[in-house]
Motif scaffolding. Structure first.
Motif, short mmCIF file in Angstrom:
data_model
loop_
_atom_site.label_atom_id
_atom_site.label_comp_id
_atom_site.label_asym_id
_atom_site.label_seq_id
_atom_site.Cartn_x
_atom_site.Cartn_y
_atom_site.Cartn_z
N ASP A 213 -30.75 62.76 31.74
CA ASP A 213 -29.83 63.03 30.68
C ASP A 213 -29.30 61.64 30.18
N VAL A 214 -28.65 61.75 28.98
CA VAL A 214 -28.13 60.61 28.40
C VAL A 214 -26.62 61.11 27.70
N GLN A 215 -25.71 59.95 27.96
CA GLN A 215 -24.63 60.01 27.19
C GLN A 215 -24.39 58.68 26.41
N PRO A 216 -24.88 58.65 24.94
CA PRO A 216 -25.00 57.30 24.55
C PRO A 216 -23.57 56.66 24.45
N GLN A 217 -23.60 55.39 24.71
CA GLN A 217 -22.43 54.80 24.79
C GLN A 217 -22.88 53.34 25.22
N PRO A 218 -21.81 52.29 24.79
CA PRO A 218 -22.41 50.79 25.27
C PRO A 218 -22.78 50.69 26.77
N ALA A 219 -23.54 50.00 27.02
CA ALA A 219 -24.00 49.74 28.37
C ALA A 219 -23.47 48.36 28.97
N LEU A 220 -23.56 48.55 30.43
CA LEU A 220 -23.05 47.35 31.29
C LEU A 220 -24.53 46.67 31.41
N VAL A 221 -24.30 45.12 31.35
CA VAL A 221 -25.64 44.29 31.62
C VAL A 221 -25.08 43.38 32.72
N PHE A 222 -26.15 42.49 33.21
CA PHE A 222 -25.94 41.69 34.16
C PHE A 222 -26.68 40.47 33.57
N HIS A 223 -25.82 39.26 33.43
CA HIS A 223 -26.44 38.03 32.64
C HIS A 223 -25.91 37.01 33.47
N SER A 224 -26.42 35.72 33.68
CA SER A 224 -25.94 34.75 34.35
C SER A 224 -25.05 34.68 35.33
N GLY A 225 -25.47 35.87 36.24
CA GLY A 225 -24.56 36.22 37.40
C GLY A 225 -23.34 36.90 37.20
N LYS A 226 -23.05 37.58 35.94
CA LYS A 226 -21.84 38.16 35.80
C LYS A 226 -22.26 39.77 35.26
N PHE A 227 -21.21 40.64 35.44
CA PHE A 227 -21.36 41.93 34.52
C PHE A 227 -20.82 41.57 33.38
N VAL A 228 -21.58 42.23 32.13
CA VAL A 228 -20.94 41.93 30.83
C VAL A 228 -21.17 43.40 30.26
N ALA A 229 -20.19 43.56 29.34
CA ALA A 229 -20.22 45.03 28.57
C ALA A 229 -20.62 44.55 27.40
N THR A 230 -21.57 45.59 26.91
CA THR A 230 -22.12 45.35 25.56
C THR A 230 -21.14 46.35 24.75
N ASN A 231 -21.38 45.87 23.39
CA ASN A 231 -20.91 46.79 22.32
C ASN A 231 -22.01 47.45 21.56
N ILE A 232 -23.32 47.68 22.23
CA ILE A 232 -24.49 48.26 21.65
C ILE A 232 -24.51 49.59 22.04
N GLU A 233 -24.67 50.62 21.21
CA GLU A 233 -24.87 52.02 21.45
C GLU A 233 -26.22 52.36 21.30
#
Length: 169
Positions: A149-169
């Motif tokens: 299932d999917v609930q479209p919303q901004p994703a959490l990503v991991f970059h350069s050793g940190k969790f980063v919140a995206t603003n991409i849906e």
């Protein structure tokens, strides 16, 4: 046009340099969940998730050979891959740490096979544990998706050793 080799090239056996190079590739963040025969829930954070095939529907993720949960995920029949949303960095951190009960205080529902689906996840995939391939210092897990299932919303990503919140849906 021919140019010279970049100046920061290192020996591929330099694991720190290799990790730093890999860290430049942003990945999604997931929490993989399952249930022991005793009824106890098990979950862990993983950033090594990828699609494999649409027909049949297959996904993969990998788990380090030294992970305490490796025997659980090698032998379970099913697991759920929860794709975390931007606001769920606390869950990524919680399921990455060594704590007694990672599910304490965490909101979740149960899948068709009784596995935890984390509330608020951007997507989830309930998988049959199809194949496992030891490779290097990890085991590659291939899951056959039985439900998702999917609930479209901004994703959490991991970059350069940190969790980063995206603003991409």
């Amino acid at each position: 046009m021919h140019t010279s080799i970049p100046r920061n090239v290192s020996d591929p056996l330099d694991t720190r340099h290799f990790r730093n190079a890999l860290a430049q590739f942003a990945t999604g963040v997931t929490v993989i969940t399952t249930r022991l025969d005793s009824g106890e829930f098990v979950g862990m954070t993983a950033t090594s998730f990828n699609s494999v095939s649409l027909a049949p529907p297959l996904v993969l993720w990998s788990l380090g050979n030294s992970a305490r949960s490796l025997p659980v995920f090698q032998s379970c029949s099913h697991y759920v891959i929860n794709v975390l949303a931007a606001h769920q960095a606390n869950l990524a951190d919680r399921f990455a740490r060594r704590i007694e009960n990672r599910f304490e205080g965490v909101e979740f529902a149960l899948s068709a096979t009784g596995l935890p689906i984390l509330k608020g996840a951007a997507a989830w995939f309930e998988c049959r544990n199809k194949s496992r391939y030891p490779e290097g210092d990890h085991v590659i897990m291939v899951g056959e998706v039985e439900h998702c299932d999917v609930q479209p919303q901004p994703a959490l990503v991991f970059h350069s050793g940190k969790f980063v919140a995206t603003n991409i849906e």
